[in-house]
Motif scaffolding. Structure first.
Motif, PDB file in Angstrom:
ATOM      1  N   SER A 158     -15.939  75.377 121.814  1.00 24.09           N
ATOM      2  CA  SER A 158     -14.701  74.260 121.838  1.00 24.09           C
ATOM      3  C   SER A 158     -15.195  74.517 119.393  1.00 24.09           C
ATOM      4  N   ASN A 159     -15.949  74.835 119.752  1.00 28.48           N
ATOM      5  CA  ASN A 159     -16.374  74.496 118.363  1.00 28.48           C
ATOM      6  C   ASN A 159     -15.700  75.664 117.340  1.00 28.48           C
ATOM      7  N   LYS A 160     -14.829  75.583 117.076  1.00 29.30           N
ATOM      8  CA  LYS A 160     -13.868  76.886 115.621  1.00 29.30           C
ATOM      9  C   LYS A 160     -15.241  77.101 114.582  1.00 29.30           C
ATOM     10  N   ASP A 161     -15.375  75.972 114.029  1.00 25.62           N
ATOM     11  CA  ASP A 161     -16.311  76.268 112.692  1.00 25.62           C
ATOM     12  C   ASP A 161     -17.066  77.197 113.593  1.00 25.62           C
ATOM     13  N   PHE A 162     -18.121  77.276 114.408  1.00 32.92           N
ATOM     14  CA  PHE A 162     -19.399  77.538 115.476  1.00 32.92           C
ATOM     15  C   PHE A 162     -19.508  79.441 115.183  1.00 32.92           C
ATOM     16  N   VAL A 170     -18.200  98.158 109.800  1.00 29.35           N
ATOM     17  CA  VAL A 170     -18.481  97.093 110.962  1.00 29.35           C
ATOM     18  C   VAL A 170     -17.127  95.519 111.379  1.00 29.35           C
ATOM     19  N   LEU A 171     -15.942  96.137 112.344  1.00 26.16           N
ATOM     20  CA  LEU A 171     -15.203  95.480 112.265  1.00 26.16           C
ATOM     21  C   LEU A 171     -15.423  94.018 113.078  1.00 26.16           C
ATOM     22  N   GLY A 172     -15.492  92.938 113.137  1.00 25.94           N
ATOM     23  CA  GLY A 172     -15.182  92.192 113.565  1.00 25.94           C
ATOM     24  C   GLY A 172     -13.558  91.346 113.702  1.00 25.94           C
ATOM     25  N   HIS A 173     -13.896  90.349 114.312  1.00 25.60           N
ATOM     26  CA  HIS A 173     -12.145  89.766 114.536  1.00 25.60           C
ATOM     27  C   HIS A 173     -12.669  88.033 114.700  1.00 25.60           C
ATOM     28  N   GLU A 174     -11.147  87.451 114.023  1.00 25.30           N
ATOM     29  CA  GLU A 174     -11.177  86.004 114.167  1.00 25.30           C
ATOM     30  C   GLU A 174     -11.107  85.398 115.793  1.00 25.30           C
ATOM     31  N   SER A 175     -11.986  84.623 116.664  1.00 27.40           N
ATOM     32  CA  SER A 175     -11.770  84.456 117.525  1.00 27.40           C
ATOM     33  C   SER A 175     -11.355  85.089 119.005  1.00 27.40           C
ATOM     34  N   CYS A 176     -13.038  85.724 118.602  1.00 27.28           N
ATOM     35  CA  CYS A 176     -12.880  86.702 119.467  1.00 27.28           C
ATOM     36  C   CYS A 176     -13.546  86.134 121.133  1.00 27.28           C
ATOM     37  N   GLY A 177     -13.023  87.032 121.884  1.00 27.00           N
ATOM     38  CA  GLY A 177     -13.582  86.285 123.346  1.00 27.00           C
ATOM     39  C   GLY A 177     -14.331  86.416 124.269  1.00 27.00           C
ATOM     40  N   ALA A 178     -15.182  87.917 123.468  1.00 24.64           N
ATOM     41  CA  ALA A 178     -16.786  87.990 123.698  1.00 24.64           C
ATOM     42  C   ALA A 178     -17.335  87.209 122.813  1.00 24.64           C
ATOM     43  N   VAL A 179     -17.476  86.622 121.700  1.00 29.53           N
ATOM     44  CA  VAL A 179     -18.117  85.914 121.027  1.00 29.53           C
ATOM     45  C   VAL A 179     -18.295  84.635 121.608  1.00 29.53           C
ATOM     46  N   LYS A 180     -16.733  84.158 121.829  1.00 36.66           N
ATOM     47  CA  LYS A 180     -16.395  82.516 122.372  1.00 36.66           C
ATOM     48  C   LYS A 180     -18.006  82.443 123.655  1.00 36.66           C
ATOM     49  N   ALA A 181     -17.737  83.692 124.397  1.00 30.99           N
ATOM     50  CA  ALA A 181     -18.509  83.994 125.992  1.00 30.99           C
ATOM     51  C   ALA A 181     -19.897  84.049 125.556  1.00 30.99           C
ATOM     52  N   ALA A 182     -19.733  84.027 124.677  1.00 26.56           N
ATOM     53  CA  ALA A 182     -21.925  84.547 124.495  1.00 26.56           C
ATOM     54  C   ALA A 182     -21.959  82.593 124.366  1.00 26.56           C
ATOM     55  N   CYS A 183     -20.995  82.198 122.596  1.00 29.45           N
ATOM     56  CA  CYS A 183     -21.529  80.754 122.417  1.00 29.45           C
ATOM     57  C   CYS A 183     -21.342  79.865 124.230  1.00 29.45           C
ATOM     58  N   ASP A 184     -20.379  79.920 124.715  1.00 26.74           N
ATOM     59  CA  ASP A 184     -20.497  79.644 126.004  1.00 26.74           C
ATOM     60  C   ASP A 184     -21.611  79.461 126.808  1.00 26.74           C
TER      61      ASP A 184
END
Length: 211
Positions: A158-162, A112-126
């Motif tokens: 906006s929280n890169k660590d998050f 299972v390969l995630g990646h840095e700064s994933c747009g889908a993850v960011k969208a879920a975070c928001d």
């Protein structure tokens, strides 16, 4: 640097081990990072794989155009199965594809390969809501909730660590759900026939960091 002209056949696949396959992929990633990729006789590989395939691994990745899976692991035609969906999560179709890859076609590794700064993850975070994207992002929300309990500061993109924590948690939780939802893969892993592993591809360096 090698020149690859022979595709994996059944005999070669049979002697592979899960640990060996993982090492092979990570060695390939090191070649990618150092810009020292193997060359390949693609026409020969096409010809040899027309009647069958014996890939060494199945990789679940995001659809992100910056993560061309075969290239970042320096793999050639016939080497790996690749399943892609925004956010690299499992669903019934991907689970079935993984079961086919390992139980039927003989692959030794699930990555299972995630990646840095994933747009889908960011969208879920928001908490983005838009068409079918809303339901898709629901698959990533367990990782968002887990990160909100672990990371200080704002629980949004906006929280890169998050975001980084959520990318990693999404990979780990996906691995957990693969084992939970696929008795076939769980049993194969317990018997040592396969390994189920996870990593994060770093857009900034090209390096895959295993979790």
């Amino acid at each position: 640097m090698a020149h690859i002209s022979n595709a994996i056949d059944k005999k070669a696949q049979d002697v592979l081990t899960p640990s060996g396959v993982l090492k092979d992929l990570l060695d390939g990633n090191n070649r990618f990072v150092s810009n020292n990729l193997n060359s390949a006789d693609n026409q020969a590989l096409v010809s040899q794989t027309t009647s069958g395939q014996f890939p060494k691994a199945v990789i679940l990745s995001c659809i992100d155009s910056r993560v061309p899976v075969e290239i970042v692991f320096d793999q050639v035609i016939g080497d790996v199965f690749v399943a892609r969906v925004a956010g690299n999560f499992e669903n019934i179709d991907i689970l079935g594809s993984m079961e086919y890859s390992c139980k039927v076609a003989g692959s030794k590794l699930v990555l299972v390969l995630g990646h840095e700064s994933c747009g889908a993850v960011k969208a879920a975070c928001d908490g983005v809501e838009l068409g079918n994207i809303t339901a898709m992002l629901d698959n990533i929300m367990p990782a968002v909730h887990k990160s909100s309990e672990e990371v200080e500061g704002e629980a949004n993109s906006s929280n890169k660590d998050f975001v980084a924590a959520t990318v990693a948690n999404n990979v780990r939780l996906t691995m957990d759900r693969i084992r939970e939802k696929s008795p076939i893969l769980k049993e194969m892993e317990e018997q040592g026939d396969i390994k189920i592993v996870g990593g994060v591809y770093m857009l900034s360096t090209g390096k895959v960091e295993m979790l």
